[in-house]
Design a protein around this motif. Structure first.
Motif, PDB file in Angstrom:
ATOM      1  N   ALA A  13      34.108   0.345 -31.371  1.00  0.00           N
ATOM      2  CA  ALA A  13      35.436  -0.047 -30.885  1.00  0.00           C
ATOM      3  C   ALA A  13      36.010   1.000 -29.939  1.00  0.00           C
ATOM      4  O   ALA A  13      36.615   0.660 -28.914  1.00  0.00           O
ATOM      5  CB  ALA A  13      36.372  -0.269 -32.076  1.00  0.00           C
ATOM      6  N   MET A  14      35.818   2.275 -30.250  1.00  0.00           N
ATOM      7  CA  MET A  14      36.327   3.333 -29.359  1.00  0.00           C
ATOM      8  C   MET A  14      35.624   3.305 -28.005  1.00  0.00           C
ATOM      9  O   MET A  14      36.264   3.469 -26.957  1.00  0.00           O
ATOM     10  CB  MET A  14      36.131   4.696 -30.023  1.00  0.00           C
ATOM     11  CG  MET A  14      37.063   4.966 -31.196  1.00  0.00           C
ATOM     12  SD  MET A  14      36.785   6.573 -31.938  1.00  0.00           S
ATOM     13  CE  MET A  14      37.144   7.638 -30.530  1.00  0.00           C
ATOM     14  N   ILE A  56      34.240   0.691 -26.510  1.00  0.00           N
ATOM     15  CA  ILE A  56      34.704  -0.483 -25.765  1.00  0.00           C
ATOM     16  C   ILE A  56      36.113  -0.266 -25.231  1.00  0.00           C
ATOM     17  O   ILE A  56      36.421  -0.587 -24.073  1.00  0.00           O
ATOM     18  CB  ILE A  56      34.648  -1.729 -26.671  1.00  0.00           C
ATOM     19  CG1 ILE A  56      33.187  -2.060 -27.029  1.00  0.00           C
ATOM     20  CG2 ILE A  56      35.304  -2.924 -25.989  1.00  0.00           C
ATOM     21  CD1 ILE A  56      33.044  -3.211 -27.994  1.00  0.00           C
ATOM     22  N   MET A  57      36.991   0.300 -26.031  1.00  0.00           N
ATOM     23  CA  MET A  57      38.366   0.545 -25.587  1.00  0.00           C
ATOM     24  C   MET A  57      38.412   1.541 -24.436  1.00  0.00           C
ATOM     25  O   MET A  57      39.169   1.355 -23.470  1.00  0.00           O
ATOM     26  CB  MET A  57      39.199   1.049 -26.765  1.00  0.00           C
ATOM     27  CG  MET A  57      39.460   0.011 -27.851  1.00  0.00           C
ATOM     28  SD  MET A  57      40.345  -1.438 -27.209  1.00  0.00           S
ATOM     29  CE  MET A  57      41.900  -0.690 -26.740  1.00  0.00           C
ATOM     30  N   ARG A  58      37.604   2.576 -24.508  1.00  0.00           N
ATOM     31  CA  ARG A  58      37.590   3.550 -23.399  1.00  0.00           C
ATOM     32  C   ARG A  58      37.082   2.909 -22.122  1.00  0.00           C
ATOM     33  O   ARG A  58      37.601   3.172 -21.029  1.00  0.00           O
ATOM     34  CB  ARG A  58      36.723   4.742 -23.789  1.00  0.00           C
ATOM     35  CG  ARG A  58      37.309   5.608 -24.904  1.00  0.00           C
ATOM     36  CD  ARG A  58      36.509   6.854 -25.120  1.00  0.00           C
ATOM     37  NE  ARG A  58      36.521   7.711 -23.927  1.00  0.00           N
ATOM     38  CZ  ARG A  58      35.890   8.870 -23.856  1.00  0.00           C
ATOM     39  NH1 ARG A  58      35.182   9.311 -24.899  1.00  0.00           N
ATOM     40  NH2 ARG A  58      35.953   9.594 -22.754  1.00  0.00           N
ATOM     41  N   LEU A 103      37.270  -0.316 -21.250  1.00  0.00           N
ATOM     42  CA  LEU A 103      38.303  -1.224 -20.744  1.00  0.00           C
ATOM     43  C   LEU A 103      39.474  -0.458 -20.132  1.00  0.00           C
ATOM     44  O   LEU A 103      39.998  -0.847 -19.082  1.00  0.00           O
ATOM     45  CB  LEU A 103      38.795  -2.126 -21.876  1.00  0.00           C
ATOM     46  CG  LEU A 103      37.785  -3.147 -22.402  1.00  0.00           C
ATOM     47  CD1 LEU A 103      38.374  -3.924 -23.573  1.00  0.00           C
ATOM     48  CD2 LEU A 103      37.375  -4.116 -21.288  1.00  0.00           C
ATOM     49  N   HIS A 104      39.880   0.626 -20.774  1.00  0.00           N
ATOM     50  CA  HIS A 104      40.974   1.423 -20.214  1.00  0.00           C
ATOM     51  C   HIS A 104      40.591   2.003 -18.849  1.00  0.00           C
ATOM     52  O   HIS A 104      41.421   2.061 -17.928  1.00  0.00           O
ATOM     53  CB  HIS A 104      41.353   2.550 -21.175  1.00  0.00           C
ATOM     54  CG  HIS A 104      42.237   2.095 -22.303  1.00  0.00           C
ATOM     55  ND1 HIS A 104      43.455   1.487 -22.094  1.00  0.00           N
ATOM     56  CD2 HIS A 104      42.069   2.158 -23.651  1.00  0.00           C
ATOM     57  CE1 HIS A 104      44.013   1.196 -23.255  1.00  0.00           C
ATOM     58  NE2 HIS A 104      43.176   1.590 -24.227  1.00  0.00           N
TER      59      HIS A 104
END
Length: 397
Positions: A286-287, A289-291, A293-294
């Motif tokens: 999850a981390m 993927i979030m990085r 996308l950000h």
């Protein structure tokens, strides 16, 4: 409107007539049984289990006391799949009649192989399972919380023996406490609990020709019963005691304490360890993927020209592949169908459990329902698999 009302009234009347001639029934194993004083209460033996080996054995695979004729009890599919082996036993239990000490039998001159087998099973942490009035035998455990308050729970079965150092001791004496409930609306005693406390006793000599004779060591044990190859040729005396105790728990609630009991076959450490690893890996994914996308969002916000805005970069490039058939469409379709099969099986099983059809009193009912529903849900699996394969434009039927 009047015609519809008359038709509805007729249907209601027919339903009431059908209900009036209907007969209620109990599910197998969940009907209360009352025992009058002096009535024989059959005790059944089940498999030997171990959390160390995970391999069950029949009770009479060890040289225990046996009845004149060993009879296998009828078992359903779930009990067979769980490895149950329910048989009769020579124990004589009479409703309401306590027994301070009774000699079950004397197993004469056990050979070296039999002693070695006893020793091996004890060191493998095998536990004995009994059944009385469809209730499993359980060992009572006392728990103390942080406030010092005591509570108790049950542990399935009782240990075959104990190990001290490198010496194995056989539990050849069992103290049984049978909890019962009485009420004015029925005659007799209803069994609501079955507690056992094993003990290892090296019994002294007694008059074996007298059926009522008991060894003095029943009440004043001096030594434990050792089982080893060095003790080959010794006699082992099996004894038991019975105590009947009134309990205010009603028959309908007798399974409540059993549902909270601990199971020695559950490896809690392994389960918790696996869950922590799963949570940790999910958090890492999850981390990442979030990085990603950000970073893409920040790049879009920093676009300066219209030409750059019209270009598609990052995760937006995926939209062209959304409706493209996957390369292994057959495998994906089969996996989707299998997921539907397992999902529908789980939902229907939960519904049956909520309706009370899978009560723990119906031994083996849960496993039987799971197997049967899994086979029946293959219809949904086949339909959804074929449907998804068609959606993916598959041609190899």
């Amino acid at each position: 409107v009047a015609f519809c009302f008359m038709k509805l009234t007729s249907v209601v009347v027919i339903l009431l007539v059908v209900c009036s001639v209907a007969h209620a029934f109990y599910l197998p194993g969940v009907a209360p049984k009352e025992y009058v004083d002096g009535e024989l209460v059959p005790l059944k033996v089940n498999k030997l289990v171990s959390a160390k080996t995970q391999l069950p054995y029949p009770y009479y695979s060890l040289p225990f006391c046996q009845p004149d004729t060993v009879k296998d009890m009828a078992e359903n599919l779930g009990e067979i799949l769980m490895g149950d082996k329910i048989e009769n036993s020579p124990y004589i239990l009479e409703a309401g009649i306590p027994a301070p000490c009774k000699v079950l039998c004397t197993v004469p001159k056990l050979g070296a192989d039999e002693m070695k087998l006893f020793e091996k099973r004890i060191k493998q942490n095998y536990r004995v399972n009994w059944i009385l009035d469809n209730l499993p035998a359980a060992t009572r455990k006392t728990l103390i919380d942080f406030n010092g308050e005591k509570s108790y729970t049950y542990e399935t079965g009782f240990p075959l023996g104990t190990v001290e150092g490198d010496v194995a001791y056989l539990n050849n004496h069992v103290s049984m406490k049978i909890l019962y409930h009485t009420a004015p609306d029925f005659v007799g005693r209803r069994i609501v609990g079955f507690e056992v406390e094993p003990q290892s006793i090296k019994h002294s000599d007694f008059d074996k020709s007298n059926p009522a004779a008991t060894p003095d060591t029943c009440f004043r044990p001096l030594q434990w019963q050792v089982v080893s190859e060095e003790n080959a040729g010794d006699d082992i005396v099996f004894t038991y005691s019975v105590e009947w105790e009134y309990h205010n728990v009603k028959w309908s609630s007798r399974w409540d304490i059993y549902l909270q009991m601990t199971d020695t076959q559950i490896h809690w450490f392994s389960i918790v360890n696996s869950l922590l690893i799963l949570i940790f890996l999910s958090g890492m994914v999850a981390m990442i993927i979030m990085r990603t996308l950000h970073a893409d969002f920040r790049r879009y916000r920093e676009m300066e020209s219209q030409e750059e805005a019209q270009e598609e970069t990052g995760w937006k490039l995926v939209h062209g592949d959304v409706f493209r058939p996957p390369p292994f469409r057959m495998v994906l379709s089969v996996l989707i169908g299998s997921g539907v099969q397992v999902g529908t099986m789980s939902i229907i099983t939960l519904v049956f459990a909520l309706l009370g059809f899978l009560s723990p009193a119906n031994r083996g009912g849960l496993m039987t329902a799971v197997v049967v529903l899994f086979l029946l849900m293959a219809l949904f699996s086949g339909y959804f698999s074929a449907r998804m394969y068609k959606v993916f434009k598959g041609t190899e039927w």
